[in-house]
Design an enzyme around this catalytic site. Structure first.
Site, PDB file in Angstrom:
ATOM      1  N   ARG A 130      51.615  73.488 -22.722  1.00 48.11           N
ATOM      2  CA  ARG A 130      51.563  72.033 -22.422  1.00 48.11           C
ATOM      3  C   ARG A 130      52.939  71.364 -22.420  1.00 48.11           C
ATOM      4  NH1 ARG A 130      46.746  72.147 -25.650  1.00 48.11           N
ATOM      5  NH2 ARG A 130      44.972  72.333 -24.233  1.00 48.11           N
ATOM      6  N   LYS A 152      62.484  66.541 -11.026  1.00 49.40           N
ATOM      7  CA  LYS A 152      61.456  66.969 -10.065  1.00 49.40           C
ATOM      8  C   LYS A 152      61.365  68.487 -10.126  1.00 49.40           C
ATOM      9  CE  LYS A 152      61.335  63.330  -6.585  1.00 49.40           C
ATOM     10  NZ  LYS A 152      61.622  62.966  -5.187  1.00 49.40           N
ATOM     11  N   GLU A 194      74.286  67.166   0.857  1.00 47.71           N
ATOM     12  CA  GLU A 194      73.670  66.333  -0.198  1.00 47.71           C
ATOM     13  C   GLU A 194      74.712  65.436  -0.874  1.00 47.71           C
ATOM     14  OE1 GLU A 194      70.534  65.891  -0.872  1.00 47.71           O
ATOM     15  OE2 GLU A 194      69.450  67.648  -0.146  1.00 47.71           O
ATOM     16  N   LYS A 236      73.110  59.745  -8.762  1.00 47.98           N
ATOM     17  CA  LYS A 236      71.710  60.145  -8.953  1.00 47.98           C
ATOM     18  C   LYS A 236      71.198  59.678 -10.310  1.00 47.98           C
ATOM     19  CE  LYS A 236      68.111  63.378  -8.273  1.00 47.98           C
ATOM     20  NZ  LYS A 236      67.591  64.564  -7.655  1.00 47.98           N
ATOM     21  N   GLU A 246      59.822  57.644  -8.816  1.00 47.79           N
ATOM     22  CA  GLU A 246      59.894  57.298  -7.380  1.00 47.79           C
ATOM     23  C   GLU A 246      58.837  56.291  -6.952  1.00 47.79           C
ATOM     24  OE1 GLU A 246      61.192  60.512  -4.766  1.00 47.79           O
ATOM     25  OE2 GLU A 246      60.064  59.584  -3.146  1.00 47.79           O
ATOM     26  N   ARG A 250      64.145  55.283  -5.840  1.00 47.56           N
ATOM     27  CA  ARG A 250      64.442  56.728  -5.825  1.00 47.56           C
ATOM     28  C   ARG A 250      64.202  57.332  -4.443  1.00 47.56           C
ATOM     29  NH1 ARG A 250      63.346  61.460 -10.338  1.00 47.56           N
ATOM     30  NH2 ARG A 250      64.136  63.144  -9.031  1.00 47.56           N
ATOM     31  N   ASN A 254      65.994  60.352  -0.370  1.00 44.90           N
ATOM     32  CA  ASN A 254      65.432  61.132   0.739  1.00 44.90           C
ATOM     33  C   ASN A 254      66.074  60.778   2.073  1.00 44.90           C
ATOM     34  OD1 ASN A 254      63.449  62.654  -0.700  1.00 44.90           O
ATOM     35  ND2 ASN A 254      62.382  60.717  -1.017  1.00 44.90           N
ATOM     36  N   HIS A 257      65.880  63.130   4.991  1.00 45.96           N
ATOM     37  CA  HIS A 257      64.938  64.197   4.652  1.00 45.96           C
ATOM     38  C   HIS A 257      63.653  64.168   5.484  1.00 45.96           C
ATOM     39  CE1 HIS A 257      67.753  64.807   1.427  1.00 45.96           C
ATOM     40  NE2 HIS A 257      67.042  65.769   0.877  1.00 45.96           N
ATOM     41  N   HIS A 261      63.264  67.648   6.782  1.00 41.29           N
ATOM     42  CA  HIS A 261      62.152  68.501   6.364  1.00 41.29           C
ATOM     43  C   HIS A 261      61.314  68.926   7.566  1.00 41.29           C
ATOM     44  CE1 HIS A 261      62.031  67.233   1.838  1.00 41.29           C
ATOM     45  NE2 HIS A 261      62.746  68.307   2.027  1.00 41.29           N
ATOM     46  N   HIS A 275      68.567  74.033   4.022  1.00 41.09           N
ATOM     47  CA  HIS A 275      68.211  72.656   3.674  1.00 41.09           C
ATOM     48  C   HIS A 275      69.315  71.630   3.965  1.00 41.09           C
ATOM     49  CE1 HIS A 275      66.203  69.361   1.677  1.00 41.09           C
ATOM     50  NE2 HIS A 275      67.246  69.201   0.875  1.00 41.09           N
TER      51      HIS A 275
HETATM   52  N1  GLY Z   1      65.870  65.166  -4.371  1.00 37.66           N
HETATM   53  C1  GLY Z   1      65.346  63.857  -4.364  1.00 37.66           C
HETATM   54  C2  GLY Z   1      64.996  63.373  -5.721  1.00 37.66           C
HETATM   55  O1  GLY Z   1      65.319  64.004  -6.712  1.00 37.66           O
HETATM   56  O2  GLY Z   1      64.364  62.353  -5.838  1.00 37.66           O
END
Ligand code: GLY
Length: 378
Positions: A130, A152, A194, A236, A246, A250, A254, A257, A261, A275
């Site tokens: 958990r 993430k 990035e 960041k 997000e 946040r 993207n 992206h 993507h 990427h």
């Molecule tokens: N890579 C995008 C984020 O961490 O929100």
């Protein structure tokens, strides 16, 4: 090289109930100090290292040596490298191995690797007993400036990328600038995509710095690399501190992206397009789409494209790996798979200019299709 040469950025995540804030250290030969920096996070002198076979070849022995200077015992789990490891099968194998090593609820997992290992092992940490703690030692530019920070974690489903996952923040991130020496040129350049993203989102001064120093960074200049990683992590950390899950800003992370993507999906997440290359082309498309919608006059698009060309990154749809291109409708269908799509409506990160990005919800699909048709999509 003394540890004092390194810089520390804090991701502030505290409220009245808990404090999950953590530090990102960025510096030279940091792996030699890993034992010293990880030790305060351990309840007993033991950690399981999760890494992949490529990274293990270059860096596992250094990490083990550093842990042993602090009398930290460790086991290592070495997994296959590559995006295919972000699967339910590899997750299950990893969790079983972690359990077999007799890990306890208070143990800490040490992830040594790029974005794939960070996402996979971070997710394993989020569900093992958990939830156990983990620290990240990111070994690619992409992981140092993006995926290792912000919590993430996840794996892919046959239906799409990162569809199974959790927010689970690390306890510590160690970004060792010298580790980047073992990356291929292509991955250095792709990781740069990035870095550039942060400048285009909200930092014109950083864009100016990148214009002056980006090629040095690519060529291997350590000071330039450290400065760019620190600036990216600060940016960041600032966004994640304000919007961990997000719900709002946040999403700015993207930028590029939604297009990127879709292009990665079109090329089946293969070596045809990696990427950061998809993000580079995607950011240009995002600026072009912003101009198409009247949010900027298009004057800065050639500046961004020239910068990408100087860095050696693709900047348009002529990139060989993308061909044959999807049709405009196929591209739109791929973009609708984006996680930001709400009730069938697209969300884009658009820009009024360099450093002036914003989130735009409910973008008309017909406008998006018209824009795609105006590009080289058939
Ligand atoms: N890579 C995008 C984020 O961490 O929100």
């Amino acid at each position: 090289m003394p540890l004092t040469k390194c810089e520390k950025i804090t991701v502030k995540l505290s409220n009245a109930e808990d404090d999950r804030s953590y530090d990102i250290y960025v510096g030279r030969r940091l792996i030699e100090f890993a034992g010293q920096l990880i030790k305060p996070h351990l309840k007993r002198n033991f950690t399981v290292i999760v890494t992949d076979e490529n990274v293990a070849k270059y860096h596992l022995a250094d990490l083990q040596a550093s842990l042993s200077t602090q009398e930290i015992e460790c086991e290592a789990i070495i997994l296959p490298a590559g995006e295919k490891s972000k699967s339910m099968a590899v997750l299950e194998q990893l969790l079983e191995q972690l359990i077999e090593f007799g890990g306890e609820r208070n143990d800490v997992i040490t992830v040594l690797g790029g974005g794939v290992m960070g996402d996979l092992a971070g997710f394993a940490a989020s569900v093992l007993r958990r939830g156990v703690d983990f620290v990240q030692i990111p070994t690619s530019i992409l992981a140092q400036v993006d995926s290792s920070v912000g919590g993430k974690t996840g794996i892919n489903s046959p239906h799409g990328k990162n569809l199974i996952g959790a927010f689970h923040q690390p306890k510590l991130v160690l970004a060792d600038i010298d580790i980047l020496d073992t990356l291929s040129d292509r991955h250095i350049r792709a990781g740069y995509g990035e870095i550039l993203k942060y400048a285009l989102i909200n930092d014109f001064a950083f864009f100016t710095w990148l214009n002056e120093n980006g090629t040095k960074l690519i060529a291997g200049d350590k000071d330039a690399r450290q400065y760019a990683v620190v600036q990216s992590c600060k940016s960041k950390a600032n966004i994640v501190s304000q919007d961990e899950k997000e719900h709002g800003m946040r999403a700015l992370l993207n930028l590029g992206h939604t297009f990127g993507h879709a292009l990665e999906s079109h090329t089946e997440y293969s070596d045809r397009l990696i990427h950061g290359e998809g993000v580079a082309i995607g950011m240009v498309l995002a600026f072009e789409f912003s101009s198409f919608l009247g949010f900027n006059n298009g004057g800065e698009i050639n500046i961004i494209k020239q910068h990408l060309a100087d860095i050696g990154l693709p900047n348009d749809l002529s990139f060989k790996g993308l061909h044959p291109l999807p049709s405009a409708q196929e591209m739109l269908d791929l973009m609708l798979q984006d996680k930001k799509t709400e009730q069938g409506n697209l969300t884009f990160i658009l820009a009024n200019g360099i450093g002036k990005s914003f989130v735009k919800k409910n973008v008309d699909k017909t406008l998006a299709l018209n824009f795609l048709a105006s590009k080289n999509f058939a």
